[in-house]
Design an enzyme around this catalytic site. Sequence first.
Site, mmCIF file in Angstrom:
data_model
loop_
_atom_site.group_PDB
_atom_site.id
_atom_site.type_symbol
_atom_site.label_atom_id
_atom_site.label_comp_id
_atom_site.label_asym_id
_atom_site.label_seq_id
_atom_site.Cartn_x
_atom_site.Cartn_y
_atom_site.Cartn_z
ATOM 1 N N ARG A 120 33.181 41.926 45.151
ATOM 2 C CA ARG A 120 33.827 41.570 43.869
ATOM 3 C C ARG A 120 32.953 40.548 43.155
ATOM 4 O O ARG A 120 33.338 39.393 42.971
ATOM 5 C CB ARG A 120 35.237 41.040 44.101
ATOM 6 C CG ARG A 120 36.136 41.861 45.021
ATOM 7 C CD ARG A 120 36.387 43.273 44.595
ATOM 8 N NE ARG A 120 37.241 43.508 43.473
ATOM 9 C CZ ARG A 120 38.566 43.564 43.484
ATOM 10 N NH1 ARG A 120 39.211 43.337 44.581
ATOM 11 N NH2 ARG A 120 39.242 43.847 42.391
ATOM 12 N N GLN A 125 30.595 44.775 39.093
ATOM 13 C CA GLN A 125 31.876 45.023 38.418
ATOM 14 C C GLN A 125 32.027 46.479 37.950
ATOM 15 O O GLN A 125 33.099 47.061 38.069
ATOM 16 C CB GLN A 125 32.005 44.102 37.209
ATOM 17 C CG GLN A 125 33.340 43.402 37.166
ATOM 18 C CD GLN A 125 33.327 42.172 36.285
ATOM 19 O OE1 GLN A 125 32.340 41.885 35.604
ATOM 20 N NE2 GLN A 125 34.410 41.445 36.293
ATOM 21 N N ASP A 128 33.285 48.890 40.630
ATOM 22 C CA ASP A 128 34.465 48.430 41.350
ATOM 23 C C ASP A 128 35.642 49.401 41.242
ATOM 24 O O ASP A 128 36.441 49.355 40.303
ATOM 25 C CB ASP A 128 34.851 47.047 40.808
ATOM 26 C CG ASP A 128 35.900 46.367 41.663
ATOM 27 O OD1 ASP A 128 36.597 47.065 42.426
ATOM 28 O OD2 ASP A 128 36.035 45.149 41.563
HETATM 29 P P1 NAD Z 1 44.689 42.000 44.526
HETATM 30 O O1 NAD Z 1 45.047 43.394 44.237
HETATM 31 O O2 NAD Z 1 43.966 41.689 45.785
HETATM 32 O O3 NAD Z 1 46.009 41.084 44.510
HETATM 33 C C1 NAD Z 1 46.901 41.101 43.454
HETATM 34 C C2 NAD Z 1 47.341 39.720 43.062
HETATM 35 O O4 NAD Z 1 48.275 39.211 44.024
HETATM 36 C C3 NAD Z 1 46.252 38.641 42.961
HETATM 37 O O5 NAD Z 1 46.213 38.179 41.632
HETATM 38 C C4 NAD Z 1 46.731 37.554 43.919
HETATM 39 O O6 NAD Z 1 46.449 36.258 43.436
HETATM 40 C C5 NAD Z 1 48.217 37.808 43.975
HETATM 41 N N1 NAD Z 1 48.920 37.217 45.142
HETATM 42 C C6 NAD Z 1 48.515 37.145 46.422
HETATM 43 N N2 NAD Z 1 49.464 36.543 47.166
HETATM 44 C C7 NAD Z 1 50.499 36.240 46.345
HETATM 45 C C8 NAD Z 1 51.764 35.628 46.529
HETATM 46 N N3 NAD Z 1 52.160 35.198 47.719
HETATM 47 N N4 NAD Z 1 52.542 35.481 45.457
HETATM 48 C C9 NAD Z 1 52.153 35.932 44.235
HETATM 49 N N5 NAD Z 1 50.978 36.524 43.994
HETATM 50 C C10 NAD Z 1 50.150 36.677 45.034
HETATM 51 O O7 NAD Z 1 43.908 41.348 43.315
HETATM 52 P P2 NAD Z 1 42.740 41.955 42.425
HETATM 53 O O8 NAD Z 1 43.284 42.491 41.187
HETATM 54 O O9 NAD Z 1 41.940 42.867 43.273
HETATM 55 O O10 NAD Z 1 41.893 40.652 42.006
HETATM 56 C C11 NAD Z 1 42.025 39.405 42.580
HETATM 57 C C12 NAD Z 1 40.729 38.546 42.374
HETATM 58 O O11 NAD Z 1 39.540 39.306 42.369
HETATM 59 C C13 NAD Z 1 40.687 37.796 41.056
HETATM 60 O O12 NAD Z 1 40.048 36.555 41.288
HETATM 61 C C14 NAD Z 1 39.801 38.628 40.180
HETATM 62 O O13 NAD Z 1 39.226 37.921 39.095
HETATM 63 C C15 NAD Z 1 38.781 39.040 41.176
HETATM 64 N N6 NAD Z 1 38.089 40.276 40.776
HETATM 65 C C16 NAD Z 1 36.720 40.227 40.640
HETATM 66 C C17 NAD Z 1 36.024 41.383 40.277
HETATM 67 C C18 NAD Z 1 34.536 41.354 40.113
HETATM 68 O O14 NAD Z 1 33.974 40.335 39.790
HETATM 69 N N7 NAD Z 1 33.884 42.476 40.358
HETATM 70 C C19 NAD Z 1 36.729 42.545 40.065
HETATM 71 C C20 NAD Z 1 38.121 42.551 40.204
HETATM 72 C C21 NAD Z 1 38.791 41.398 40.582
#
Ligand code: NAD
Length: 365
Positions: A120, A125, A128
């Site tokens: 990530r 990106q 992804d």
């Molecule tokens: P995910 O699908 O892993 O999780 C979904 C969400 O659940 C997250 O926002 C997390 O904070 C939340 N969560 C976890 N435990 C929780 C709880 N107990 N209560 C409430 N919420 C809770 O998340 P995702 O969409 O894959 O992305 C998460 C992170 O990855 C972010 O920091 C995002 O910016 C980053 N990301 C980076 C890239 C990249 O740079 N290529 C791409 C996608 C996402």
Amino acid sequence: MLIGVPTERAPNELRVALVPESVGRLIKAGAQVTVERGAGLRAGYTDAAYEKAGASLGDAAAALGADLVCKVQKPTGDEVARMRRGSHLVSLLQPATSKEAIAALDAQGVTAFALELVPRITRAQSMDVLSSQATVAGYKAVLIGSSAMVKFLPMLTTAAGTIAPSKVCVLGAGVAGLMAIATARRLGAVVSGFDIRAAAAEQIKSLGATVVAESLISADSQTAGGYAKEQSAEQQAAIQDALKAHLAGMDLVITTAAVPGKAAPRLISTATIRTMAPGSVIVDLAAETGGNCEPTQAGETVDVDGVRIIGPVNLAATMPNHASAMLSRNILTFVQHLLTKEGTLNVDRADEITGAMVVTGRTAA
Ligand code: NAD
């Protein structure tokens, strides 16, 4: 180099790994592409469109016998047996639970890349698949939830009276959650959201939704890489308590909370669901990893005192045209990352992206 695109044979898997637009780009880059007849049909991509893009059409044996096989779902044992020694595979592989399939690929001499393991990082990106397919899931979750509801989402002023807008709450505001918030807002609902990461709270607000239980967000809730940390039992209990009163008034709740590599955090108990109005709906996108709600069953709808808890699986496959277009762009970018100027594949295990995604080890690159 020959790239093969076989038809997906897993039940309900309607996506295709490469769409004609990506095929055209790979051919421009010097590759040849063979697509199994009908591979894209269920996603709305015809054989004629692939031919127009420069692909040849063949049978499953031709597609699986290519130098690089691009697939959506992990191959079956039979498919692995039809792959050539020294060939490559790019696919979703569910690496955490697919030891046998990966061992079979290794034994067959196939170098396999798991799309789920894309780092990530900003540089990756556009490769992804977790993000692109979560975008589809977040959107679809609202549509499924709204169809199951007994109310309109938007406010309506009609000759038959005024209808108040429905209240929607989204728990977990990563890619899927933010897409769900945006979709529910577009459909006119009054939307709130919750996440334990401060950055996510800002994103919830930027979409015009309110943040619930903001006092529970702390800098300590996330890793240096920006991911949510697994919460302790006490923290989990505090979250459940803080959300309880708010959830009681919701018409639709979408839950998407996840912590990489862990079981889904439990955010809603059956006792809380019993406080919600009959006819309200919960869509639990974490159903496949144990669910954010106590009664969730993956692939099923559970009824608790008239509140329906829907636990959909593989939602991206239910919107296969655009899901395939996004997945295909992710795969294309990854293949371009591997391609050398001579048109061969360079499996550089020291590379941050390639090294993270390769799951087989004993095959020479
Ligand atoms: P995910 O699908 O892993 O999780 C979904 C969400 O659940 C997250 O926002 C997390 O904070 C939340 N969560 C976890 N435990 C929780 C709880 N107990 N209560 C409430 N919420 C809770 O998340 P995702 O969409 O894959 O992305 C998460 C992170 O990855 C972010 O920091 C995002 O910016 C980053 N990301 C980076 C890239 C990249 O740079 N290529 C791409 C996608 C996402």
